[in-house]
Design an enzyme around this catalytic site. Structure first.
Site, short mmCIF file in Angstrom:
data_model
loop_
_atom_site.label_atom_id
_atom_site.label_comp_id
_atom_site.label_asym_id
_atom_site.label_seq_id
_atom_site.Cartn_x
_atom_site.Cartn_y
_atom_site.Cartn_z
N LYS A 111 45.50 38.61 28.74
CA LYS A 111 44.50 37.57 28.68
C LYS A 111 44.33 36.78 27.57
CE LYS A 111 41.25 39.83 31.80
NZ LYS A 111 39.81 40.28 31.79
N LYS A 194 49.51 37.43 43.78
CA LYS A 194 48.37 38.33 44.23
C LYS A 194 47.30 37.38 44.75
CE LYS A 194 45.84 41.73 41.81
NZ LYS A 194 45.35 42.57 40.70
N LYS A 197 41.07 34.74 42.85
CA LYS A 197 39.97 33.60 43.00
C LYS A 197 40.52 32.28 42.06
CE LYS A 197 38.35 35.97 38.81
NZ LYS A 197 37.49 37.03 38.75
#
Ligand code: TRP
Length: 342
Positions: A111, A194, A197
């Site tokens: 991240k 994957k 969103k």
């Protein structure tokens, strides 16, 4: 007593991957455990969030929980920031956890990316807050996806070190509950990515708020390959799907996996059932099944989201009940570490 704690971040729209990978399993656990299901808004702000969006997403996750069948009367549904013990305990645990442990967290590395110096301290300490979430309720079991296994290991290490450092047998070590097959839902446009969103194309995912027409359209347009469905040749002697075939046909097996999850079957059973069928036919059957489950849920979510006052009252009640469990734990922690509470 067996107690579950789990959390979802209120960031971005919930999709089929969140439902099949997490929320659906949480619904099933309600019969066997006392459950706390938390919308972790404090985790969300470890990266920048628009305040208006954060409020809306928090309500949306709450609506998804309720629409999916989580019983907020028997169990506890709440947003993290409404229970002060999370942040309070996180501070104490920050002083227990070691830098060396956190430096090993792969999710932080992913991240934070290249610009590590510019990541928030909160993003770095994220797993400690997660440990506090779990330990504030002395939860015994935590349903998590593969990506959170390392964080749960860390929570166990922190609990253990707290107990050792203070010579107490206070925190139980939480056990992971990992759910098996078909929890990895891939993009409908690219079977190697994957379902996410953040994908630019809304056609790549089925959102939990999608109505029946949207679900049907997205499945009809979902990418496949030119071959019909695999048959017995794709099964190994032990009856499971040959991973080499899965590797060759990611889009085909993604749809098979979604069908299997929705029908509560194994992918191998679905391969045996539809052996050699055309995808056009399989997609029709999949659409019917998906619409039957997700269509009703999407409609219920929209209904709930039109009444934010009701959602807020559910969260308020949940927070009160969560506080009643967490506050006494926190008071004991304060005694253990030597904070005066005159
Ligand atoms: N980190 C989890 C995730 O992103 C969310 C989470 C926060 C959580 N606190 C938790 C999950 C405690 C389980 C238990 O998926």
């Amino acid at each position: 007593m067996r107690r579950i704690f789990s959390g979802v971040q209120p960031t971005g729209n919930l999709h089929l991957g969140n439902y099949l990978g997490a929320i659906r399993n949480w619904v099933k656990l309600q019969g066997d455990y006392d459950c706390l299901y938390c919308i972790v808004d404090q985790h969300a702000i470890t990266v920048r969030q628009d305040p208006k969006e954060l409020r809306a997403q928090t309500r949306e996750v709450a609506a998804a929980f309720l629409a999916a069948g989580i019983d907020a009367g028997r169990h506890i549904v709440f947003n993290q920031s409404q229970v002060p013990a999370h942040a309070q305990l996180a501070w104490v645990l920050n002083c227990v956890a070691r830098l060396g442990w956190l430096n090993r967290m792969t999710q932080f590395k992913e991240k934070a990316g290249k610009d590590r110096e510019n990541a928030s301290i909160g993003l770095y300490a994220y797993p400690v807050l997660m440990a506090a979430d779990i330990l504030a309720y002395k939860a015994t079991h935590v349903p998590v996806g593969e990506d959170q296994k390392q964080h749960l290991e860390l929570a166990r290490d922190i609990a253990q070190k707290f107990n050792n450092d203070y010579g107490v047998d206070f925190f139980p070590l939480p056990e992971p509950l990992i759910f098996g097959a078909a929890t990895r839902v891939m993009s409908l446009r690219d079977g190697r990515k994957k379902m996410s969103k953040s994908d630019a194309s809304d056609m790549s995912r089925i959102n939990m708020t999608d109505d029946a027409d949207a679900v049907a359209l997205k499945i009809r347009k979902a990418k496949t390959d030119p071959l019909p469905l695999p048959g017995p040749e794709a099964l190994r002697p032990d009856g499971t799907v040959d991973p080499a075939d899965e590797e060759r046909r990611p889009e085909a097996y993604n749809l098979i996996g979604i069908y299997a999850a929705l029908a509560d079957k194994t992918p191998a059973a679905v391969v045996a059932e539809f052996a050699g069928a055309e995808f056009s036919l399989f997609k029709k059957v999949l659409t019917d099944l998906a619409v039957a489950t997700l269509g009703a849920m999407g409609a219920e979510m929209s209904r709930l989201m039109a009444d934010p006052g009701y959602i807020d009252s559910v969260l308020r009640q949940g927070a009160l009940r969560a506080r009643a469990i967490a506050a006494p734990t926190m008071a004991e922690v304060e005694d253990i570490v030597g904070f005066l509470r005159p």
